[in-house]
Design a protein around this motif. Structure first.
Motif, PDB file in Angstrom:
ATOM      1  N   LEU A  40       0.834  -1.207   0.000  1.00 52.73           N
ATOM      2  CA  LEU A  40       0.000   0.000   0.000  1.00 52.73           C
ATOM      3  C   LEU A  40       0.866   1.253   0.000  1.00 52.73           C
ATOM      4  CD1 LEU A  40      -2.857  -0.887   2.535  1.00 52.73           C
ATOM      5  CD2 LEU A  40      -2.941  -0.883   0.032  1.00 52.73           C
ATOM      6  N   GLN A  41       1.895   1.197   0.825  1.00 56.50           N
ATOM      7  CA  GLN A  41       2.794   2.349   0.932  1.00 56.50           C
ATOM      8  C   GLN A  41       3.468   2.637  -0.402  1.00 56.50           C
ATOM      9  OE1 GLN A  41       5.375   2.087   4.397  1.00 56.50           O
ATOM     10  NE2 GLN A  41       6.866   3.428   3.352  1.00 56.50           N
ATOM     11  N   LEU A  42       3.877   1.557  -1.066  1.00 55.82           N
ATOM     12  CA  LEU A  42       4.494   1.708  -2.386  1.00 55.82           C
ATOM     13  C   LEU A  42       3.537   2.370  -3.362  1.00 55.82           C
ATOM     14  CD1 LEU A  42       6.506  -1.518  -3.238  1.00 55.82           C
ATOM     15  CD2 LEU A  42       7.282   0.859  -3.404  1.00 55.82           C
ATOM     16  N   LEU A  43       2.319   1.863  -3.373  1.00 55.99           N
ATOM     17  CA  LEU A  43       1.336   2.374  -4.323  1.00 55.99           C
ATOM     18  C   LEU A  43       0.925   3.802  -4.006  1.00 55.99           C
ATOM     19  CD1 LEU A  43      -0.897  -0.756  -4.961  1.00 55.99           C
ATOM     20  CD2 LEU A  43       0.882   0.232  -6.419  1.00 55.99           C
ATOM     21  N   ALA A  44       1.207   4.223  -2.788  1.00 55.35           N
ATOM     22  CA  ALA A  44       0.886   5.607  -2.422  1.00 55.35           C
ATOM     23  C   ALA A  44       1.713   6.581  -3.252  1.00 55.35           C
ATOM     24  CB  ALA A  44       1.143   5.829  -0.932  1.00 55.35           C
ATOM     25  N   GLU A  45       2.856   6.116  -3.699  1.00 57.98           N
ATOM     26  CA  GLU A  45       3.725   6.987  -4.502  1.00 57.98           C
ATOM     27  C   GLU A  45       3.336   6.990  -5.980  1.00 57.98           C
ATOM     28  OE1 GLU A  45       7.817   5.957  -3.702  1.00 57.98           O
ATOM     29  OE2 GLU A  45       7.326   5.586  -1.595  1.00 57.98           O
ATOM     30  N   GLY A  46       2.449   6.102  -6.330  1.00 55.20           N
ATOM     31  CA  GLY A  46       2.000   6.083  -7.723  1.00 55.20           C
ATOM     32  C   GLY A  46       1.653   4.676  -8.173  1.00 55.20           C
ATOM     33  N   ASP A  47       0.925   4.585  -9.262  1.00 56.60           N
ATOM     34  CA  ASP A  47       0.516   3.292  -9.793  1.00 56.60           C
ATOM     35  C   ASP A  47       1.724   2.484 -10.228  1.00 56.60           C
ATOM     36  OD1 ASP A  47      -1.700   4.806  -9.517  1.00 56.60           O
ATOM     37  OD2 ASP A  47      -2.526   4.379 -11.502  1.00 56.60           O
ATOM     38  N   LEU A  48       1.610   1.173 -10.064  1.00 61.61           N
ATOM     39  CA  LEU A  48       2.715   0.293 -10.439  1.00 61.61           C
ATOM     40  C   LEU A  48       2.181  -1.040 -10.956  1.00 61.61           C
ATOM     41  CD1 LEU A  48       5.237   0.705  -7.454  1.00 61.61           C
ATOM     42  CD2 LEU A  48       5.492   1.604  -9.788  1.00 61.61           C
TER      43      LEU A  48
ATOM     44  N   ARG B 282      -5.882  -2.297 -13.373  1.00 58.11           N
ATOM     45  CA  ARG B 282      -6.419  -2.273 -14.734  1.00 58.11           C
ATOM     46  C   ARG B 282      -5.324  -2.718 -15.688  1.00 58.11           C
ATOM     47  NH1 ARG B 282      -4.207   3.086 -15.402  1.00 58.11           N
ATOM     48  NH2 ARG B 282      -4.471   3.530 -17.635  1.00 58.11           N
ATOM     49  N   LYS B 283      -5.715  -3.478 -16.673  1.00 62.75           N
ATOM     50  CA  LYS B 283      -4.719  -3.986 -17.599  1.00 62.75           C
ATOM     51  C   LYS B 283      -4.406  -2.926 -18.629  1.00 62.75           C
ATOM     52  CE  LYS B 283      -4.855  -7.565 -20.075  1.00 62.75           C
ATOM     53  NZ  LYS B 283      -5.508  -8.744 -20.730  1.00 62.75           N
ATOM     54  N   VAL B 284      -3.124  -2.680 -18.805  1.00 60.87           N
ATOM     55  CA  VAL B 284      -2.706  -1.747 -19.834  1.00 60.87           C
ATOM     56  C   VAL B 284      -1.571  -2.441 -20.593  1.00 60.87           C
ATOM     57  CG1 VAL B 284      -1.338  -0.544 -18.082  1.00 60.87           C
ATOM     58  CG2 VAL B 284      -1.720   0.537 -20.291  1.00 60.87           C
ATOM     59  N   GLY B 285      -1.851  -2.778 -21.824  1.00 54.01           N
ATOM     60  CA  GLY B 285      -0.902  -3.568 -22.594  1.00 54.01           C
ATOM     61  C   GLY B 285      -0.747  -4.924 -21.950  1.00 54.01           C
ATOM     62  N   ARG B 286       0.463  -5.361 -21.786  1.00 56.17           N
ATOM     63  CA  ARG B 286       0.632  -6.670 -21.141  1.00 56.17           C
ATOM     64  C   ARG B 286       0.793  -6.518 -19.640  1.00 56.17           C
ATOM     65  NH1 ARG B 286       6.604  -8.122 -23.619  1.00 56.17           N
ATOM     66  NH2 ARG B 286       7.419  -6.007 -23.502  1.00 56.17           N
ATOM     67  N   GLU B 287       0.815  -5.289 -19.177  1.00 58.99           N
ATOM     68  CA  GLU B 287       0.947  -5.063 -17.741  1.00 58.99           C
ATOM     69  C   GLU B 287      -0.418  -4.968 -17.074  1.00 58.99           C
ATOM     70  OE1 GLU B 287       3.038  -1.405 -17.327  1.00 58.99           O
ATOM     71  OE2 GLU B 287       5.012  -2.358 -17.403  1.00 58.99           O
ATOM     72  N   LYS B 288      -0.409  -5.160 -15.762  1.00 58.24           N
ATOM     73  CA  LYS B 288      -1.598  -4.847 -14.973  1.00 58.24           C
ATOM     74  C   LYS B 288      -1.157  -3.837 -13.932  1.00 58.24           C
ATOM     75  CE  LYS B 288      -5.531  -6.910 -12.660  1.00 58.24           C
ATOM     76  NZ  LYS B 288      -6.146  -8.211 -12.284  1.00 58.24           N
ATOM     77  N   ARG B 289      -1.620  -2.658 -14.073  1.00 55.29           N
ATOM     78  CA  ARG B 289      -1.184  -1.595 -13.175  1.00 55.29           C
ATOM     79  C   ARG B 289      -2.142  -1.463 -12.009  1.00 55.29           C
ATOM     80  NH1 ARG B 289       2.936   1.086 -15.529  1.00 55.29           N
ATOM     81  NH2 ARG B 289       2.959   2.623 -13.867  1.00 55.29           N
ATOM     82  N   PHE B 290      -1.547  -1.400 -10.822  1.00 55.86           N
ATOM     83  CA  PHE B 290      -2.361  -1.284  -9.621  1.00 55.86           C
ATOM     84  C   PHE B 290      -2.316   0.127  -9.068  1.00 55.86           C
ATOM     85  CE2 PHE B 290      -2.251  -5.797  -9.958  1.00 55.86           C
ATOM     86  CZ  PHE B 290      -3.444  -6.200  -9.390  1.00 55.86           C
TER      87      PHE B 290
END
Lengths: 123, 123
Positions: free
Chosen positions: B22-30, B62-70
């Motif tokens: 959660l802390q990581l994602l606080a800095e931005g989508d990954l 959400r899937k963007v290209g072959r990635e799934k960004r959280f």
DNA sequence: TTGACATGAAACCAAATGGTTTTATATAAT
DNA sequence: ATTATATAAAACCATTTGGTTTCATGTCAA
């Protein structure tokens, strides 16, 4: 249960039964059997939950006569509160900003700014 | 993992790995693999943690290209905050009283009342 | 002193948790 | 077209969790 590590406050409150126990103790100290009477599980199960809450220092138990009375100790919840406060910045309401200020002010030196409206004596 | 019931926010934050996510994602989508690079466990393990966070609606992917960004979705933390606020009354410092007032005030019309300290519980 | 009450402690159990490895599939890049 | 990347899904595993039952111990009451 857990062989080695003590439970922390995050783990302690994860279980709904334990949260209900905390809520019960909020109304006053209680012995195990009294607590158990509010649930549909064995006394032993409740005792284990109390042990976990105890490890997290959310409750303390002292023996009085043949009873062991448990008391709520809310202090460790401050850790949770602090953890939560980090995520305030991701909310976009104004209250979270104010709360942040308050959280970071000392025990004294509280300064509250009132908005235009002037309020005296509320009930 | 869990056969039936969805995980709630209390369970979701109980695990330190998930809190770090959660802390990581606080800095931005990954995307998952990026998240994984911050840990010393397999991508699969992280994916499972993300699934639990997702059930608690603390993240969305959400899937963007072959990635799934959280992405972090902090809203469910409000439930935690509300739960915590109940225990404010068991702290005996003034800040908790003030905070309680703020929590229960509307978006406008903030009124803050300083109260005398009461309750010195006999031990 | 004899029960009844309140707890403690141990053994046991099914299911959940937190991880792994393996296999498959979709997308991107060369 | 081939290969590398990113994820998904499944099978598997050890440990923890959340419960049970049984037995032992300490304390109060009659």
């Amino acid at each position: 249960m857990s062989a080695a590590e003590k439970h922390d406050v995050f783990q302690a409150i994860a279980d709904p039964t334990r949260r209900k126990v905390l809520q019960l103790l909020a109304e006053g100290d209680l012995p195990i059997s009294e607590i158990t009477s509010h649930f549909s599980m064995s006394r032993t199960a409740i005792a284990k939950h109390l042990h976990i809450l105890s490890e997290a220092e959310l409750v303390s138990g002292r023996k009085v006569g043949r009873e062991k009375r448990f008391r709520l100790q809310p202090e460790p919840l401050a850790e949770l509160k602090q953890w939560l406060s980090f995520y305030d910045q991701f909310w976009d309401n104004k209250l979270s900003i104010l709360k942040h200020v308050i959280e970071n002010s000392g025990e004294n030196g509280l300064k509250v700014i009132e908005k235009e409206k002037d309020t005296d004596e509320p009930s």
